[in-house]
Design a protein around this motif. Structure first.
Motif, PDB file in Angstrom:
ATOM      1  N   ARG A  19       0.812  -1.217   0.000  1.00 44.36           N
ATOM      2  CA  ARG A  19       0.000   0.000   0.000  1.00 44.36           C
ATOM      3  C   ARG A  19       0.850   1.274   0.000  1.00 44.36           C
ATOM      4  O   ARG A  19       0.517   2.278   0.645  1.00 44.36           O
ATOM      5  CB  ARG A  19      -1.016   0.012   1.159  1.00 44.36           C
ATOM      6  CG  ARG A  19      -2.011  -1.128   1.101  1.00 44.36           C
ATOM      7  CD  ARG A  19      -3.074  -1.033   2.158  1.00 44.36           C
ATOM      8  NE  ARG A  19      -2.642  -1.354   3.491  1.00 44.36           N
ATOM      9  CZ  ARG A  19      -2.656  -2.573   4.034  1.00 44.36           C
ATOM     10  NH1 ARG A  19      -3.064  -3.600   3.337  1.00 44.36           N
ATOM     11  NH2 ARG A  19      -2.263  -2.756   5.286  1.00 44.36           N
ATOM     12  N   CYS A  20       1.960   1.226  -0.711  1.00 42.51           N
ATOM     13  CA  CYS A  20       2.805   2.408  -0.862  1.00 42.51           C
ATOM     14  C   CYS A  20       3.444   2.392  -2.247  1.00 42.51           C
ATOM     15  O   CYS A  20       3.377   1.397  -2.966  1.00 42.51           O
ATOM     16  CB  CYS A  20       3.873   2.476   0.232  1.00 42.51           C
ATOM     17  SG  CYS A  20       5.025   1.093   0.228  1.00 42.51           S
ATOM     18  N   TYR A  21       4.036   3.507  -2.602  1.00 42.87           N
ATOM     19  CA  TYR A  21       4.706   3.679  -3.890  1.00 42.87           C
ATOM     20  C   TYR A  21       6.211   3.684  -3.661  1.00 42.87           C
ATOM     21  O   TYR A  21       6.698   4.268  -2.692  1.00 42.87           O
ATOM     22  CB  TYR A  21       4.278   4.998  -4.535  1.00 42.87           C
ATOM     23  CG  TYR A  21       2.810   5.047  -4.855  1.00 42.87           C
ATOM     24  CD1 TYR A  21       2.344   4.717  -6.127  1.00 42.87           C
ATOM     25  CD2 TYR A  21       1.883   5.417  -3.891  1.00 42.87           C
ATOM     26  CE1 TYR A  21       0.989   4.755  -6.422  1.00 42.87           C
ATOM     27  CE2 TYR A  21       0.529   5.463  -4.170  1.00 42.87           C
ATOM     28  CZ  TYR A  21       0.088   5.132  -5.443  1.00 42.87           C
ATOM     29  OH  TYR A  21      -1.260   5.164  -5.722  1.00 42.87           O
ATOM     30  N   PRO A  43      -2.007  10.150   1.975  1.00 38.26           N
ATOM     31  CA  PRO A  43      -2.680  10.520   3.230  1.00 38.26           C
ATOM     32  C   PRO A  43      -3.706   9.477   3.676  1.00 38.26           C
ATOM     33  O   PRO A  43      -4.419   8.901   2.851  1.00 38.26           O
ATOM     34  CB  PRO A  43      -3.365  11.849   2.885  1.00 38.26           C
ATOM     35  CG  PRO A  43      -2.512  12.428   1.798  1.00 38.26           C
ATOM     36  CD  PRO A  43      -2.071  11.227   0.980  1.00 38.26           C
ATOM     37  N   ARG A  44      -3.732   9.233   4.979  1.00 36.00           N
ATOM     38  CA  ARG A  44      -4.661   8.324   5.640  1.00 36.00           C
ATOM     39  C   ARG A  44      -4.496   6.855   5.213  1.00 36.00           C
ATOM     40  O   ARG A  44      -5.404   6.050   5.370  1.00 36.00           O
ATOM     41  CB  ARG A  44      -6.109   8.786   5.463  1.00 36.00           C
ATOM     42  CG  ARG A  44      -6.366  10.089   6.214  1.00 36.00           C
ATOM     43  CD  ARG A  44      -7.630  10.784   5.817  1.00 36.00           C
ATOM     44  NE  ARG A  44      -7.681  11.286   4.448  1.00 36.00           N
ATOM     45  CZ  ARG A  44      -6.993  12.323   3.990  1.00 36.00           C
ATOM     46  NH1 ARG A  44      -6.181  12.979   4.767  1.00 36.00           N
ATOM     47  NH2 ARG A  44      -7.100  12.713   2.738  1.00 36.00           N
ATOM     48  N   VAL A  45      -3.337   6.497   4.680  1.00 34.72           N
ATOM     49  CA  VAL A  45      -3.045   5.110   4.308  1.00 34.72           C
ATOM     50  C   VAL A  45      -2.065   4.516   5.316  1.00 34.72           C
ATOM     51  O   VAL A  45      -1.132   5.189   5.747  1.00 34.72           O
ATOM     52  CB  VAL A  45      -2.458   5.030   2.879  1.00 34.72           C
ATOM     53  CG1 VAL A  45      -1.923   3.643   2.573  1.00 34.72           C
ATOM     54  CG2 VAL A  45      -3.500   5.443   1.849  1.00 34.72           C
ATOM     55  N   THR A  46      -2.317   3.260   5.682  1.00 30.14           N
ATOM     56  CA  THR A  46      -1.422   2.505   6.552  1.00 30.14           C
ATOM     57  C   THR A  46      -0.811   1.370   5.747  1.00 30.14           C
ATOM     58  O   THR A  46      -1.544   0.614   5.089  1.00 30.14           O
ATOM     59  CB  THR A  46      -2.182   1.914   7.762  1.00 30.14           C
ATOM     60  OG1 THR A  46      -2.779   2.985   8.499  1.00 30.14           O
ATOM     61  CG2 THR A  46      -1.259   1.115   8.666  1.00 30.14           C
ATOM     62  N   GLY A  64       6.335  15.115   5.389  1.00 28.51           N
ATOM     63  CA  GLY A  64       5.068  14.573   5.845  1.00 28.51           C
ATOM     64  C   GLY A  64       5.119  14.196   7.308  1.00 28.51           C
ATOM     65  O   GLY A  64       6.082  14.486   8.024  1.00 28.51           O
ATOM     66  N   LYS A  65       4.041  13.534   7.740  1.00 30.92           N
ATOM     67  CA  LYS A  65       3.882  13.175   9.147  1.00 30.92           C
ATOM     68  C   LYS A  65       3.284  11.775   9.212  1.00 30.92           C
ATOM     69  O   LYS A  65       2.252  11.506   8.582  1.00 30.92           O
ATOM     70  CB  LYS A  65       2.956  14.188   9.819  1.00 30.92           C
ATOM     71  CG  LYS A  65       2.770  14.020  11.298  1.00 30.92           C
ATOM     72  CD  LYS A  65       1.898  15.166  11.815  1.00 30.92           C
ATOM     73  CE  LYS A  65       1.729  15.113  13.318  1.00 30.92           C
ATOM     74  NZ  LYS A  65       0.888  16.233  13.785  1.00 30.92           N
ATOM     75  N   GLY A  66       3.934  10.898   9.957  1.00 32.75           N
ATOM     76  CA  GLY A  66       3.458   9.528  10.054  1.00 32.75           C
ATOM     77  C   GLY A  66       3.378   9.049  11.487  1.00 32.75           C
ATOM     78  O   GLY A  66       3.917   9.667  12.400  1.00 32.75           O
ATOM     79  N   ARG A  67       2.684   7.932  11.671  1.00 34.19           N
ATOM     80  CA  ARG A  67       2.661   7.238  12.950  1.00 34.19           C
ATOM     81  C   ARG A  67       3.339   5.890  12.711  1.00 34.19           C
ATOM     82  O   ARG A  67       2.836   5.047  11.971  1.00 34.19           O
ATOM     83  CB  ARG A  67       1.246   7.026  13.473  1.00 34.19           C
ATOM     84  CG  ARG A  67       1.243   6.364  14.871  1.00 34.19           C
ATOM     85  CD  ARG A  67      -0.159   6.126  15.429  1.00 34.19           C
ATOM     86  NE  ARG A  67      -0.882   5.159  14.609  1.00 34.19           N
ATOM     87  CZ  ARG A  67      -1.979   5.425  13.899  1.00 34.19           C
ATOM     88  NH1 ARG A  67      -2.492   6.633  13.893  1.00 34.19           N
ATOM     89  NH2 ARG A  67      -2.562   4.498  13.191  1.00 34.19           N
ATOM     90  N   GLY A  98      -0.876  12.772   7.997  1.00 38.17           N
ATOM     91  CA  GLY A  98      -0.915  14.150   7.520  1.00 38.17           C
ATOM     92  C   GLY A  98      -1.847  14.313   6.334  1.00 38.17           C
ATOM     93  O   GLY A  98      -2.513  13.369   5.901  1.00 38.17           O
ATOM     94  N   ASP A  99      -1.881  15.533   5.798  1.00 31.52           N
ATOM     95  CA  ASP A  99      -2.725  15.841   4.646  1.00 31.52           C
ATOM     96  C   ASP A  99      -1.974  15.730   3.323  1.00 31.52           C
ATOM     97  O   ASP A  99      -2.585  15.779   2.255  1.00 31.52           O
ATOM     98  CB  ASP A  99      -3.292  17.259   4.783  1.00 31.52           C
ATOM     99  CG  ASP A  99      -4.241  17.381   5.962  1.00 31.52           C
ATOM    100  OD1 ASP A  99      -4.950  16.395   6.263  1.00 31.52           O
ATOM    101  OD2 ASP A  99      -4.257  18.458   6.599  1.00 31.52           O
ATOM    102  N   ASP A 100      -0.650  15.609   3.389  1.00 35.88           N
ATOM    103  CA  ASP A 100       0.187  15.490   2.189  1.00 35.88           C
ATOM    104  C   ASP A 100       0.841  14.114   2.173  1.00 35.88           C
ATOM    105  O   ASP A 100       0.827  13.393   3.174  1.00 35.88           O
ATOM    106  CB  ASP A 100       1.274  16.573   2.192  1.00 35.88           C
ATOM    107  CG  ASP A 100       0.689  17.980   2.188  1.00 35.88           C
ATOM    108  OD1 ASP A 100      -0.242  18.236   1.396  1.00 35.88           O
ATOM    109  OD2 ASP A 100       1.156  18.814   2.992  1.00 35.88           O
ATOM    110  N   ASP A 101       1.433  13.761   1.034  1.00 34.03           N
ATOM    111  CA  ASP A 101       2.142  12.487   0.950  1.00 34.03           C
ATOM    112  C   ASP A 101       3.239  12.418   2.008  1.00 34.03           C
ATOM    113  O   ASP A 101       3.910  13.423   2.291  1.00 34.03           O
ATOM    114  CB  ASP A 101       2.778  12.312  -0.428  1.00 34.03           C
ATOM    115  CG  ASP A 101       1.756  12.022  -1.519  1.00 34.03           C
ATOM    116  OD1 ASP A 101       0.579  11.764  -1.205  1.00 34.03           O
ATOM    117  OD2 ASP A 101       2.150  12.071  -2.702  1.00 34.03           O
TER     118      ASP A 101
END
Length: 125
Positions: A19-21, A43-46, A64-67, A98-101
């Protein structure tokens, strides 16, 4: 190993089941000690829970910002400049909060090879 310059080429980006590029910046059998890939999470993908067999991975967050969830550590927010160290066999996933990649470099040693990837979701590999 020979001297080399690997030119970044965004047109080689591909989507993975994780689920990533991914853009493989440097992953060459002539440099078996290290591979570098640019990872992009929308955004909003885990990403899926996974581990790497026999390979240490390091995430270097570039924007960006991740958890980040790694091993038994409590989930932690990661942003620009943070480095996450993921030993071989340790489960991991990251969520873009976050709201961006979310962009980061994944540095693997020894270099990443598809055979080392273990999908830890749904009992699949």
């Amino acid at each position: 190993m020979k001297a080399a310059i690997h030119t970044f080429d965004s047109t080689t980006e591909f989507y993975t089941d994780e689920r990533c590029y991914v853009v493989e910046n440097a992953n060459d059998e002539n440099d078996p000690d290290l591979s570098i890939a640019r990872i992009r999470v929308k955004p909003r993908v885990t990403t899926q829970w996974h581990s790497l067999t026999g390979t240490t991975e390091r995430y270097v967050i570039s924007s960006g910002k991740g958890r980040m969830e790694v091993g038994d550590l409590p989930p932690q927010v990661v942003t620009y400049g943070d480095v996450v160290v993921i030993p071989p066999g340790v489960r991991q996933r990251i969520t873009n909060i976050g709201d961006d990649d979310l962009l980061f470099l994944a540095l693997c040693s020894p270099r990443f090879e598809p055979d080392c990837y273990v999908n830890l979701e749904d009992g699949e590999e």
